[in-house]
Design an enzyme around this catalytic site. Structure first.
Site, PDB file in Angstrom:
ATOM      1  N   GLU A  65      -7.170 -11.277  -0.330  1.00 23.30           N
ATOM      2  CA  GLU A  65      -6.847 -12.702  -0.332  1.00 23.30           C
ATOM      3  C   GLU A  65      -6.556 -13.183   1.090  1.00 23.30           C
ATOM      4  O   GLU A  65      -5.853 -12.500   1.827  1.00 23.30           O
ATOM      5  CB  GLU A  65      -5.649 -12.938  -1.262  1.00 23.30           C
ATOM      6  CG  GLU A  65      -6.025 -12.679  -2.712  1.00 23.30           C
ATOM      7  CD  GLU A  65      -4.856 -12.199  -3.570  1.00 23.30           C
ATOM      8  OE1 GLU A  65      -3.697 -12.469  -3.222  1.00 23.30           O
ATOM      9  OE2 GLU A  65      -5.132 -11.539  -4.598  1.00 23.30           O
ATOM     10  N   ALA A 101       3.426  -5.729  -2.153  1.00 29.37           N
ATOM     11  CA  ALA A 101       3.515  -4.551  -3.013  1.00 29.37           C
ATOM     12  C   ALA A 101       3.795  -4.961  -4.456  1.00 29.37           C
ATOM     13  O   ALA A 101       3.360  -4.301  -5.408  1.00 29.37           O
ATOM     14  CB  ALA A 101       4.614  -3.619  -2.518  1.00 29.37           C
ATOM     15  N   ASP A 102       4.498  -6.074  -4.591  1.00 29.90           N
ATOM     16  CA  ASP A 102       4.851  -6.548  -5.933  1.00 29.90           C
ATOM     17  C   ASP A 102       3.617  -6.858  -6.779  1.00 29.90           C
ATOM     18  O   ASP A 102       3.721  -7.022  -7.981  1.00 29.90           O
ATOM     19  CB  ASP A 102       5.688  -7.820  -5.810  1.00 29.90           C
ATOM     20  CG  ASP A 102       6.783  -7.682  -4.776  1.00 29.90           C
ATOM     21  OD1 ASP A 102       7.948  -7.652  -5.158  1.00 29.90           O
ATOM     22  OD2 ASP A 102       6.448  -7.580  -3.576  1.00 29.90           O
ATOM     23  N   SER A 152      -7.602 -11.928  -7.335  1.00 29.87           N
ATOM     24  CA  SER A 152      -7.962 -10.975  -8.395  1.00 29.87           C
ATOM     25  C   SER A 152      -7.646  -9.572  -7.901  1.00 29.87           C
ATOM     26  O   SER A 152      -8.526  -8.845  -7.437  1.00 29.87           O
ATOM     27  CB  SER A 152      -9.461 -11.074  -8.700  1.00 29.87           C
ATOM     28  OG  SER A 152      -9.840 -12.381  -9.031  1.00 29.87           O
ATOM     29  N   GLU A 153      -6.376  -9.215  -7.982  1.00 29.48           N
ATOM     30  CA  GLU A 153      -5.974  -7.929  -7.406  1.00 29.48           C
ATOM     31  C   GLU A 153      -6.721  -6.760  -8.044  1.00 29.48           C
ATOM     32  O   GLU A 153      -7.083  -5.794  -7.369  1.00 29.48           O
ATOM     33  CB  GLU A 153      -4.458  -7.722  -7.542  1.00 29.48           C
ATOM     34  CG  GLU A 153      -3.619  -8.512  -6.537  1.00 29.48           C
ATOM     35  CD  GLU A 153      -3.473  -9.985  -6.873  1.00 29.48           C
ATOM     36  OE1 GLU A 153      -3.842 -10.383  -7.995  1.00 29.48           O
ATOM     37  OE2 GLU A 153      -2.981 -10.751  -6.024  1.00 29.48           O
ATOM     38  N   HIS A 178       8.734 -10.598  -4.689  1.00 30.50           N
ATOM     39  CA  HIS A 178       7.979 -10.494  -3.436  1.00 30.50           C
ATOM     40  C   HIS A 178       8.671  -9.582  -2.431  1.00 30.50           C
ATOM     41  O   HIS A 178       8.383  -9.680  -1.242  1.00 30.50           O
ATOM     42  CB  HIS A 178       7.816 -11.879  -2.794  1.00 30.50           C
ATOM     43  CG  HIS A 178       6.670 -12.681  -3.344  1.00 30.50           C
ATOM     44  ND1 HIS A 178       6.607 -13.089  -4.643  1.00 30.50           N
ATOM     45  CD2 HIS A 178       5.532 -13.145  -2.760  1.00 30.50           C
ATOM     46  CE1 HIS A 178       5.486 -13.790  -4.843  1.00 30.50           C
ATOM     47  NE2 HIS A 178       4.819 -13.828  -3.711  1.00 30.50           N
TER      48      HIS A 178
END
Ligand code: TPP
Ligand code: MG
Length: 818
Positions: free
Chosen positions: A496, A551-552, A526-527, A594
């Site tokens: 992203e 990381a979250d 879209s991880e 976050h």
């Protein structure tokens, strides 16, 4: 984001409507006369034979699972067998026109697709190619048992090889296609274009787009077919994979010579059920999977439904859709009707469907119907069909018998280290292709490169003015990335806000000027697809750097990190590599969703290298090493320290290329009274605590930064503890289950005789991360370390703790679960 695309109010606010076009449903109408002009008798026979082979292959498994024997050969198979009886025509139709350059991905129910694609590839390859492939496969281990006494053609031999390799794989034999490391649900064989089959429903949906991306970026021929079930269209990662595949930029912004839209065909093997949940009328609402295309792009993904109970409409559709993909107009969606007559697995009692329904489909049986069609159309005579069927059934049976025989087809030995030896490839690869890397400029002219030249490459902690001009961690990662971009032509980076924005945290600033779109691009949010596509790209042999902004967000890509990125090297028995670096930024100041350090989650997963450097020197050296390797590396970065200059390395950060081996902790401060082990930005907390210990109490603490989570060399830690006899471990992750708990446990065992007392772990509180203004009550502070040392390691004279770090408090918190 690109400035070249303007969003104009008068356009987007104008009155209009979306016009959809018809989505064809079973539009195929060719007569037998027309078919006779299109196929030779031999081709008809091949289609027939392949369908019969799959039916027999699956019937054998059905029998042995249900009755423990087939035609007198007893065999007990412990593992799964998701059979595809009823789906043969769909599989053969799908694979019939594919070449070895076309790559298929599949699901837990892919035996039929493996055979169909394998047979098709065998017919496309020359004898020499086939012999070379079979000899190379695990040094001929799969070939030896089947070539014994074989007198037929090389092609026949290759078919035996494939059937035997597949059975052996399902039976977990060393002679399997993947040496038994894959098994029924994951078997694959890259030389025939058979890419991973996935036991995670819809797993291929996010991976296959990465394979198609590889083909486009590296100008490779062929298309990618993603075979997934109807129920998998309820899976988020499948939607993400479709979205990733349908991005406008392939056609709008990328170099035209690359070929446009991704050459990927999502093929829904639609059997109308998940396990027992019915996708039409019960668990989903689109009723016809092809409808999804209408929501994806103006071309509606060229979607249509085809009758997969007849191989000919499927072949026809694949021929037509290939042209679309070759013209750069992909992606494509096919909804291939493929009702499964067999149960989800042999133990399935079909309690969720009526007997009548199954009987109706048995009456429509594709093998019987195709036989009648060929006979009625005088395409092939009855006896030729029957003898072809008998012949292939005999081959399948013989291959089953060979695979079932433990003498001929042994399992790996109980003391074998095979699994351990294939968890990582541990190779180096300067470049994964020989061509020149595509760059947009002479790198000496790059503004960021020029800016970095003026940076101070070593700073003193006290020199605040120097810090702002210091060469920092962002620069370090940028330099390492640029080096590899200019060395390895296959390397791509995406995620992203990766391009014009400069990467979410400015690490990539300057890369946009240096790289064409196809080597650095923005992905959708879209991880799962970001990580999945990197996996697919790696499986094809390309180097990818994917980025998760926080990381979250790992949860959003959970399966892709935990089950995909980590496992395919091992499940291929070392045949494929996974040259993927997953950059993950650890946040702060942004609260509960976050600001979490989730290194422990990936530490737990076998098959991942995990690192967390927090100094510019370490970040550059370790990123260089990660990008020179062929293993998946999860590369954590801390937002707390991106701006930090180099305070530890003698001489600062070298301008040239250097590497730091992954897995080596680094002593950042020498001491003799106490060892403080850190992970992540807690290094700086520990340095502050060590300074205070020195100044107030005359104690010298040795501070060691782990830098790596896995692999991890304990030697420097053990050497330090032998000297100091005391150890405190600190990190920013919540204390419960953090990486330091594992390190602490191992150190207790490795240094038991040298320790004055048990190691002490200080992490963040087992809470949500509170707001930025409250973070000092959550993240370990230098004072907490002194408190813990005083209470549990070494009483400090005259010291008054500011927080409660006692064992009683530890027990109280544990009891409350906080
Ligand atoms: C993520 C995930 N959820 C659930 C399962 C358990 N499971 C295995 S197969 C299956 C049904 C899948 O249906 P579909 O995608 O239509 O494929 P089919 O089995 O019909 O070929 C389920 C729920 C799984 N393997 N993976
Ligand atoms: Mg299904």
């Amino acid at each position: 984001m690109p400035k070249s695309i303007m969003i104009e109010p008068e356009t987007v606010l104008a009155r209009s409507a979306i016009h959809l076009s018809d989505i064809p449903i079973n539009a195929f109408q060719k007569t037998m006369e027309e078919e006779l002009a299109e196929y030779s008798r031999e081709e008809f026979l091949n289609i027939w034979q392949d369908m019969c082979a799959i039916r027999e292959f699956e019937s054998v498994l059905n029998e042995i699972k249900k009755k423990g024997a087939y035609k007198g050969v007893a065999y007990s198979h412990a593992g799964p067998a998701h059979l595809s009886i009823g789906q043969e025509a769909a599989a053969v139709g799908m694979a019939f026109t594919l070449t070895p350059d076309d790559h298929v991905f599949g699901s837990h129910r892919s035996h039929g697709e493996i055979l169909a694609k394998g047979f098709s590839a065998i017919r496309h390859l020359s004898d020499d190619q086939l012999l070379a492939i079979m000899e190379r496969c695990h040094d001929g281990a799969v070939l030896r048992p089947v070539e014994k006494g074989h007198r037929g053609t090389v092609r026949d031999l290759a078919m035996r090889f494939l059937v035997y390799g597949a059975y052996s794989e399902i039976f977990a034999r060393d002679t399997g296609l993947n040496r038994g490391m894959g098994g029924s649900m994951h078997a694959f064989f890259v030389p025939f274009g058979i890419y991973p089959n996935n036991a995670i429903v819809g797993g291929s949906g996010s991976i296959a787009p990465g394979a198609a991306l590889y083909k486009r970026v590296n100008r490779k021929p062929g298309m990618v077919v993603c075979n997934i079930g109807d129920a998998s269209f309820g899976c988020g990662p499948v939607w993400e994979g479709i979205t990733f595949s349908a991005m406008d930029q392939y056609r709008n912004l990328w170099d035209e010579s690359l070929g446009g839209g991704l050459p990927i065909l999502f093929n829904c093997m639609n059997n109308f059920y998940g396990m027992g949940g019915q996708t039409v009328g019960e668990t989903m609402g689109m009723q016809i999977i092809a409808r999804i295309g209408a929501g994806v792009n103006p071309e509606q993904m060229h979607a249509e439904r085809v009758n997969g109970y007849d191989p000919l409409p499927v072949i026809d559709a694949f021929r037509r859709k290939r042209r679309i993909l070759e013209e750069g107009r992909g992606p494509v969606l096919l909804d291939t009707v493929a009702y499964r007559v067999s149960g989800h697995s042999p133990s399935d009692a079909s309690s969720y469907r009526s007997k009548e329904e199954i009987e109706r489909w048995q009456e429509a049986d594709s093998i019987r119907a195709f036989r009648e069609k060929l006979i009625a159309g005088r395409a092939v005579a009855e006896d030729a069909l029957d003898s072809s069927r008998a012949c292939i059934e005999q081959t399948v049976f013989e291959m089953f018998r060979l695979a079932a025989d433990l003498e001929v087809s042994p399992r790996i030995k109980a003391d074998s280290e095979l699994v351990g030896s294939v968890m990582f490839s541990n190779r180096r690869a300067e470049r994964l292709d020989e061509r020149e890397p595509e760059l947009l400029q002479d790198l000496a002219e790059n503004p960021r490169v020029q800016q970095i030249r003026g940076r101070i490459r070593a700073v003193s902690p006290d020199d605040k003015a120097a810090q702002s001009k210091a060469y920092n961690i962002r620069d370090a990662i940028f330099e390492a990335m640029l080096h590899r971009f200019s060395t390895d032509p296959t390397m791509v980076a995406f995620g992203e806000e990766n391009r014009d924005w400069g990467g979410a945290f400015a690490v990539y600033r300057g890369l946009t000027e240096a790289l064409p779109y196809h080597r650095l691009f923005n992905s959708p949010i879209s991880e799962a697809a970001i990580v999945g596509a990197a996996v697919g790209y790696g499986l094809e042999g390309g180097r990818a750097v994917a980025e998760l902004m926080y990381a979250d967000f790992m949860g959003r890509a959970g399966d892709e990190i935990f089950n995909q990125l980590s496992k395919w090297q091992a499940m291929s028995a070392g045949e494929v590599v996974m040259p993927v670096v997953l950059r993950i930024s650890v946040g702060a100041k942004y609260g509960a969703q976050h600001s979490q350090d989730w290194t422990a989650l990936v530490q737990h997963i076998p098959g991942l290298k995990v690192v967390y450097p927090v100094t510019p020197y370490d970040a550059k050296g370790m990123m260089n090493r990660a990008l020179a390797g062929t293993d998946p590396v999860v590369f954590f970065e801390s937002q707390k320290v991106y701006h930090m200059g180099e305070m530890f390395a003698d001489g600062g950060v070298p301008e040239g290329y250097y590497e730091i081996e992954l897995g080596e902790p680094s002593v950042k401060r020498l001491g003799k009274d106490l060892t403080i082990v850190t992970l992540g930005p807690a290094l700086y907390t520990a340095i502050a605590a060590a300074t205070e210990l020195e100044q107030r109490f005359g104690l010298s603490a040795e501070v060691i930064d782990l830098r790596s989570v896995n692999p991890l060399n304990y030697e420097p830690l053990v050497n330090s503890v032998r000297k100091t006899n005391k150890v405190l471990l600190v990190c920013d992750a919540v204390e419960r289950g953090c990486v330091m708990q594992t390190v602490s446990s191992n150190l207790t065992q490795l240094c038991f005789d040298d320790l004055d007392g048990p190691p002490v772990v200080v992490g963040s509180r087992n809470w949500i991360t509170p707001a930025a203004e409250l973070e000092t009550i959550f993240f370990p502070q230098p004072g907490w370390l002194l408190d813990a040392i005083h209470e549990r390691i070494l009483p400090l004279k005259g010291y008054r703790p500011g927080t409660n770090q006692t064992l009683g408090e530890l027990a109280r918190r544990a009891k409350l679960g906080i």
